[in-house]
Design a protein around this motif. Sequence first.
Motif, PDB file in Angstrom:
ATOM      1  N   MET A   1       0.971  16.668  -8.958  1.00  0.00           N
ATOM      2  CA  MET A   1       0.179  15.609  -8.346  1.00  0.00           C
ATOM      3  C   MET A   1       0.816  14.263  -8.647  1.00  0.00           C
ATOM      4  SD  MET A   1      -3.134  15.722 -10.949  1.00  0.00           S
ATOM      5  CE  MET A   1      -3.927  14.271 -10.291  1.00  0.00           C
ATOM      6  N   SER A   2       0.891  13.420  -7.635  1.00  0.00           N
ATOM      7  CA  SER A   2       1.446  12.083  -7.812  1.00  0.00           C
ATOM      8  C   SER A   2       0.305  11.084  -7.904  1.00  0.00           C
ATOM      9  CB  SER A   2       2.351  11.742  -6.629  1.00  0.00           C
ATOM     10  OG  SER A   2       2.803  10.422  -6.722  1.00  0.00           O
ATOM     11  N   LEU A   3       0.301  10.328  -8.954  1.00  0.00           N
ATOM     12  CA  LEU A   3      -0.768   9.376  -9.227  1.00  0.00           C
ATOM     13  C   LEU A   3      -0.492   8.059  -8.509  1.00  0.00           C
ATOM     14  CD1 LEU A   3      -3.260   8.795 -11.009  1.00  0.00           C
ATOM     15  CD2 LEU A   3      -1.682   8.176 -12.836  1.00  0.00           C
ATOM     16  N   LYS A   4      -1.514   7.524  -7.813  1.00  0.00           N
ATOM     17  CA  LYS A   4      -1.374   6.248  -7.107  1.00  0.00           C
ATOM     18  C   LYS A   4      -2.251   5.196  -7.762  1.00  0.00           C
ATOM     19  CE  LYS A   4      -0.096   7.150  -2.292  1.00  0.00           C
ATOM     20  NZ  LYS A   4      -0.545   6.963  -0.898  1.00  0.00           N
ATOM     21  N   ILE A   5      -1.625   4.107  -8.212  1.00  0.00           N
ATOM     22  CA  ILE A   5      -2.362   3.024  -8.847  1.00  0.00           C
ATOM     23  C   ILE A   5      -2.120   1.734  -8.077  1.00  0.00           C
ATOM     24  CG2 ILE A   5      -2.653   1.653 -10.950  1.00  0.00           C
ATOM     25  CD1 ILE A   5      -1.747   4.073 -12.546  1.00  0.00           C
ATOM     26  N   GLY A   6      -3.209   1.103  -7.634  1.00  0.00           N
ATOM     27  CA  GLY A   6      -3.110  -0.156  -6.909  1.00  0.00           C
ATOM     28  C   GLY A   6      -3.245  -1.330  -7.856  1.00  0.00           C
ATOM     29  N   ILE A   7      -2.307  -2.268  -7.805  1.00  0.00           N
ATOM     30  CA  ILE A   7      -2.339  -3.453  -8.665  1.00  0.00           C
ATOM     31  C   ILE A   7      -3.039  -4.576  -7.892  1.00  0.00           C
ATOM     32  CG2 ILE A   7      -0.962  -5.112  -9.968  1.00  0.00           C
ATOM     33  CD1 ILE A   7       1.253  -3.038 -10.128  1.00  0.00           C
ATOM     34  N   VAL A   8      -4.188  -5.024  -8.411  1.00  0.00           N
ATOM     35  CA  VAL A   8      -4.975  -6.051  -7.718  1.00  0.00           C
ATOM     36  C   VAL A   8      -5.243  -7.234  -8.638  1.00  0.00           C
ATOM     37  CG1 VAL A   8      -6.117  -4.287  -6.317  1.00  0.00           C
ATOM     38  CG2 VAL A   8      -7.269  -5.162  -8.347  1.00  0.00           C
ATOM     39  N   GLY A   9      -5.724  -8.320  -8.050  1.00  0.00           N
ATOM     40  CA  GLY A   9      -6.088  -9.510  -8.806  1.00  0.00           C
ATOM     41  C   GLY A   9      -6.056 -10.715  -7.882  1.00  0.00           C
ATOM     42  N   THR A  64      16.896  17.202 -14.856  1.00  0.00           N
ATOM     43  CA  THR A  64      15.602  16.940 -15.492  1.00  0.00           C
ATOM     44  C   THR A  64      14.757  16.139 -14.508  1.00  0.00           C
ATOM     45  OG1 THR A  64      16.598  16.881 -17.687  1.00  0.00           O
ATOM     46  CG2 THR A  64      14.438  15.830 -17.448  1.00  0.00           C
ATOM     47  N   ILE A  65      13.523  16.582 -14.312  1.00  0.00           N
ATOM     48  CA  ILE A  65      12.648  15.905 -13.351  1.00  0.00           C
ATOM     49  C   ILE A  65      11.371  15.452 -14.056  1.00  0.00           C
ATOM     50  CG2 ILE A  65      11.407  16.078 -11.157  1.00  0.00           C
ATOM     51  CD1 ILE A  65      13.307  18.359 -10.401  1.00  0.00           C
ATOM     52  N   PRO A  66      11.230  14.150 -14.235  1.00  0.00           N
ATOM     53  CA  PRO A  66      10.004  13.640 -14.870  1.00  0.00           C
ATOM     54  C   PRO A  66       8.860  13.619 -13.868  1.00  0.00           C
ATOM     55  CG  PRO A  66      11.411  11.817 -14.259  1.00  0.00           C
ATOM     56  CD  PRO A  66      12.163  13.069 -13.886  1.00  0.00           C
ATOM     57  N   THR A  67       7.645  13.524 -14.362  1.00  0.00           N
ATOM     58  CA  THR A  67       6.520  13.289 -13.469  1.00  0.00           C
ATOM     59  C   THR A  67       6.516  11.807 -13.100  1.00  0.00           C
ATOM     60  OG1 THR A  67       4.150  13.701 -13.153  1.00  0.00           O
ATOM     61  CG2 THR A  67       4.823  12.845 -15.293  1.00  0.00           C
ATOM     62  N   ILE A  68       5.848  11.457 -12.016  1.00  0.00           N
ATOM     63  CA  ILE A  68       5.936  10.083 -11.514  1.00  0.00           C
ATOM     64  C   ILE A  68       4.557   9.458 -11.296  1.00  0.00           C
ATOM     65  CG2 ILE A  68       8.171  10.408 -10.398  1.00  0.00           C
ATOM     66  CD1 ILE A  68       6.628  10.666  -7.721  1.00  0.00           C
ATOM     67  N   VAL A  69       4.554   8.134 -11.293  1.00  0.00           N
ATOM     68  CA  VAL A  69       3.372   7.359 -10.905  1.00  0.00           C
ATOM     69  C   VAL A  69       3.802   6.421  -9.785  1.00  0.00           C
ATOM     70  CG1 VAL A  69       1.693   5.618 -11.614  1.00  0.00           C
ATOM     71  CG2 VAL A  69       2.331   7.424 -13.206  1.00  0.00           C
ATOM     72  N   GLU A  70       2.969   6.318  -8.767  1.00  0.00           N
ATOM     73  CA  GLU A  70       3.248   5.422  -7.648  1.00  0.00           C
ATOM     74  C   GLU A  70       2.415   4.157  -7.836  1.00  0.00           C
ATOM     75  OE1 GLU A  70       2.497   5.930  -2.991  1.00  0.00           O
ATOM     76  OE2 GLU A  70       3.710   7.558  -3.844  1.00  0.00           O
ATOM     77  N   PHE A  71       3.070   3.026  -7.968  1.00  0.00           N
ATOM     78  CA  PHE A  71       2.379   1.738  -8.080  1.00  0.00           C
ATOM     79  C   PHE A  71       2.435   1.021  -6.736  1.00  0.00           C
ATOM     80  CE2 PHE A  71       3.300   2.409 -12.593  1.00  0.00           C
ATOM     81  CZ  PHE A  71       2.071   2.083 -13.156  1.00  0.00           C
ATOM     82  N   VAL A  72       1.304   0.465  -6.346  1.00  0.00           N
ATOM     83  CA  VAL A  72       1.230  -0.275  -5.087  1.00  0.00           C
ATOM     84  C   VAL A  72       0.785  -1.695  -5.400  1.00  0.00           C
ATOM     85  CG1 VAL A  72       0.214  -0.377  -2.789  1.00  0.00           C
ATOM     86  CG2 VAL A  72       0.625   1.843  -3.869  1.00  0.00           C
ATOM     87  N   ASP A  73       1.644  -2.660  -5.064  1.00  0.00           N
ATOM     88  CA  ASP A  73       1.351  -4.074  -5.303  1.00  0.00           C
ATOM     89  C   ASP A  73       0.575  -4.597  -4.105  1.00  0.00           C
ATOM     90  OD1 ASP A  73       1.443  -6.711  -6.270  1.00  0.00           O
ATOM     91  OD2 ASP A  73       3.289  -7.103  -5.166  1.00  0.00           O
ATOM     92  N   ILE A  74      -0.731  -4.771  -4.284  1.00  0.00           N
ATOM     93  CA  ILE A  74      -1.610  -5.194  -3.192  1.00  0.00           C
ATOM     94  C   ILE A  74      -1.813  -6.706  -3.287  1.00  0.00           C
ATOM     95  CG2 ILE A  74      -3.933  -4.973  -2.217  1.00  0.00           C
ATOM     96  CD1 ILE A  74      -3.868  -2.066  -3.432  1.00  0.00           C
ATOM     97  N   ALA A  75      -1.652  -7.384  -2.163  1.00  0.00           N
ATOM     98  CA  ALA A  75      -1.676  -8.850  -2.166  1.00  0.00           C
ATOM     99  C   ALA A  75      -2.964  -9.410  -2.752  1.00  0.00           C
ATOM    100  CB  ALA A  75      -1.482  -9.370  -0.754  1.00  0.00           C
ATOM    101  N   GLY A  76      -2.873 -10.644  -3.248  1.00  0.00           N
ATOM    102  CA  GLY A  76      -3.978 -11.277  -3.968  1.00  0.00           C
ATOM    103  C   GLY A  76      -5.248 -11.419  -3.150  1.00  0.00           C
TER     104      GLY A  76
END
Length: 364
Positions: A1-9, A64-76
């Motif tokens: 599973m790929s984790l999706k994290i949205g960066i907000v502020g 070697t394959i690490p697990t990943i996290v997907e970061f999404v930079d969402i506009a202010g």
Amino acid sequence: MSLKIGIVGLPNVGKSTLFNALTRSQGAQAANYPFCTIDPNVGVVEVPDPRLDKLTELAKPQKTIPTIVEFVDIAGLVRGASKGEGRGNDFLSSIREMDAICHVVRIFKGDDIIHVEGSVDPKRDRETIETELAIADLDKVNKKIDKISGGAKSGNKELQKELDVLLKLQAALDAGKMASTVVLDKDEMPYARALMILTIKPILYALNVSEQEIGKISLADAKKQAGLDTRDIAIIVSARLEEELIALSPEEGQEMLSSLGVRSSGLDQLIRSAYQLLGLQTYFTVGEKEVRAWTVKKGATAPQAAGVIHTDFEKGFIRAETIGYDDFVAAGSEAKAKEAGKLRVEGKEYIVQDGDVLHFRFNV
């Protein structure tokens, strides 16, 4: 599973700077004015895990394959985003697709970086964002209530259940609370998730301090400035410092962090905290061709963990051959772990443990 994290502020709190640091890139434009991020920037980040490095050292695989996290930079977001101010509607729809939210809150002072509200007030800024998310959610919940009320009143039991959940959410949001504060049982949660509302998503707070403050300000103090509860999951980060680390080797970066009294980078802290927030853990597969890390929910059974690799593995699951990470490392190889009696054969009921080295037997 790929984790999706949205960066907000809010604009100019350090979101894009943090994104650049996390992804070790200059992918997101970081400029001293609002809305410099127009479209969500997406970056895939390898999850740092010393255990994967150790297993690679022992097994010497081809890759070697690490697990990943997907970061999404969402506009202010800005005050009024829920009503379409700024580019609010576009940004809110981007957040709906995320597994979790990383809310960057500006703690650092300084007139050199423009603040959209005219002054730095971490508590006010945090509440502005969360209010906009809650207003957007309330609007969505109200529309859904209007849509299904007739069917629920006519005796449709499924719609009655859904309406009960919606009314609970409506009451909380109307009172200015997050949907995540509503206690829902296991049968009610699917109705809430199907709505894709924003304030039910887990939130991790990245409290952005200056380079001068990093290593000096306590997490408790920073959380207090942002008006957070002791139970809220938060990390202290200096986005500007993290961005500077991009140009350094890992060794030089660690030396720089140590000189500032910081144990690990913001990336490491953020990913560890995200795993904690979402109740995730890692298991490994080890072979001559590859050593690989996989992400599963805590409490996942062996068949569920197998399903992360391929759905056929879960459907045709027979058994899991399991070696604990510490046992694998102590033995030095899978063969020696077997000789030492450290390999266990587990069935469908086995609950996977963090760090397990697993090999699945299945039949399709």
